[in-house]
Write a protein that holds these residues in place. Structure first.
Motif, PDB file in Angstrom:
ATOM      1  N   ASP A 195     -24.498  48.795  50.631  1.00 38.26           N
ATOM      2  CA  ASP A 195     -23.297  48.846  49.538  1.00 38.26           C
ATOM      3  C   ASP A 195     -22.541  50.045  49.936  1.00 38.26           C
ATOM      4  O   ASP A 195     -21.466  50.087  49.343  1.00 38.26           O
ATOM      5  N   THR A 210     -18.796  50.142  50.188  1.00 36.16           N
ATOM      6  CA  THR A 210     -17.667  50.940  49.225  1.00 36.16           C
ATOM      7  C   THR A 210     -16.686  51.658  50.255  1.00 36.16           C
ATOM      8  O   THR A 210     -15.579  51.722  49.924  1.00 36.16           O
ATOM      9  N   GLU A 232     -13.943  49.046  51.401  1.00 34.41           N
ATOM     10  CA  GLU A 232     -13.221  48.576  50.497  1.00 34.41           C
ATOM     11  C   GLU A 232     -12.147  49.935  49.982  1.00 34.41           C
ATOM     12  O   GLU A 232     -10.880  49.625  49.801  1.00 34.41           O
TER      13      GLU A 232
END
Ligand SMILES: NC(=O)c1ccc[n+]([C@@H]2O[C@H](COP(=O)([O-])OP(=O)(O)OC[C@H]3O[C@@H](n4cnc5c(N)ncnc54)[C@H](OP(=O)(O)O)[C@@H]3O)[C@@H](O)[C@H]2O)c1
Length: 265
Positions: A250, A254, A257
């Motif tokens: 995750d 992050t 992105e």
């Protein structure tokens, strides 16, 4: 050799301190910054630091010029530096957002891109390094030897830069947070002072690094040796596994992105 720094904010000043601490008589350091206070502060600690009034002055004076400003400011400065920097001079950009192609498109000098880490404050850790197309083998060897004064240069590709920077440059913040959580829980659960919890944790980490780096232990071997079946560590690992598994996927999603969104603007 004259080495210049344009921008002495967080990273620029860290690099000036790291190179200045080497006390190398062959190294003259020149710096400029938009606001004066940061330079005055550095000169108080390193009186031999030479101050330049403008970025173009640094570029004109130095064999190697580090560009340590934010991407927006760098894009404003590059055309002016393009007039000053000659083909045998060298610009080192510390910006992940500026590609080698973009830098070489504006400048006629040799170009290297590096991603430093806060660990260079301790002359340690990795300096991610990408060489431009004008760098000869001897330029590359010279640059790597120069960077080894303050850390371990590691050559990487632009495509791998995000994930490598997450490890070497963002990593110190990620792991400091985990260490904080670990020691604060130890304080809450063991009637320890924060200083004792911090001391024990840091010494444990130093020992772990020695095992992995100097004794060739794999992390899997460390887990196997400490976490024996039916033992207390194995019971605790059952808390750790579900909490941590997938967490770093995750985290890396992050950062990927975030970079994607920011490069769009
Ligand atoms: N932080 C990290 O761990 C890290 C790690 C690797 C790479 N980087 C990259 O390094 C770059 C710099 O980051 P930072 O955290 O050091 O930023 P920062 O603290 O904001 O420092 C930038 C400095 O550049 C100065 N500056 C701006 N325009 C200038 C100009 N035209 N002439 C001279 N000085 C100028 C600013 O002066 P003022 O005093 O007027 O603001 C400021 O001191 C960023 O692109 C960042 O992504 C950061």
């Amino acid at each position: 050799m004259r080495v210049g720094f344009i921008g002495t904010g967080s990273m620029g000043s860290m690099l000036v301190r790291a190179f200045s601490r080497r006390n190398d008589p062959n190294l003259q350091i020149v710096a400029c910054n938009r606001s004066r206070e940061k330079l005055d502060h550095l000169v108080e600690t390193f009186p031999t630091l030479e101050i330049a009034e403008r970025p173009q002055e640094v570029a004109a004076l130095c064999d190697l010029t580090f560009l340590c400003v934010k991407p927006k400011d760098a894009r404003l400065l590059l055309p002016e530096l393009g007039f000053t920097l000659l083909p045998d001079q060298h610009l080192i950009s510390i910006n992940s957002a500026l590609t080698i192609q973009e830098l070489e498109g504006t400048l006629s000098c040799k170009v290297t891109k590096i991603i430093p880490s806060i660990t260079q404050e301790a002359a340690s850790g990795v300096i991610l390094t990408m060489f431009g197309s004008r760098m000869t083998d001897s330029d590359r060897a010279m640059m790597s030897a120069f960077l080894r004064m303050i850390g371990q240069p590691f050559e990487t590709k632009e495509e791998q830069l995000r994930i490598c920077s997450d490890i070497t440059s963002c990593g110190p913040a990620f792991y400091s947070f985990i260490i904080q959580e670990f020691t604060q829980a130890a304080v809450r659960h063991g009637q320890l002072s924060p200083e004792t919890a911090q001391y024990l944790t840091v010494e444990m980490l130093q020992g772990l690094i020695d095992l992995v780096k100097n004794q060739n232990f794999s992390t899997a071997q460390v887990i196997q040796r400490v976490s024996v079946p039916g033992g207390i560590t194995e019971a605790a690992m059952q808390v750790l596994r579900p909490a941590v598994s997938g967490m770093f996927d995750d985290l890396f999603e992050t950062t990927k992105e975030f970079q994607h969104q920011h490069n769009k603007h």
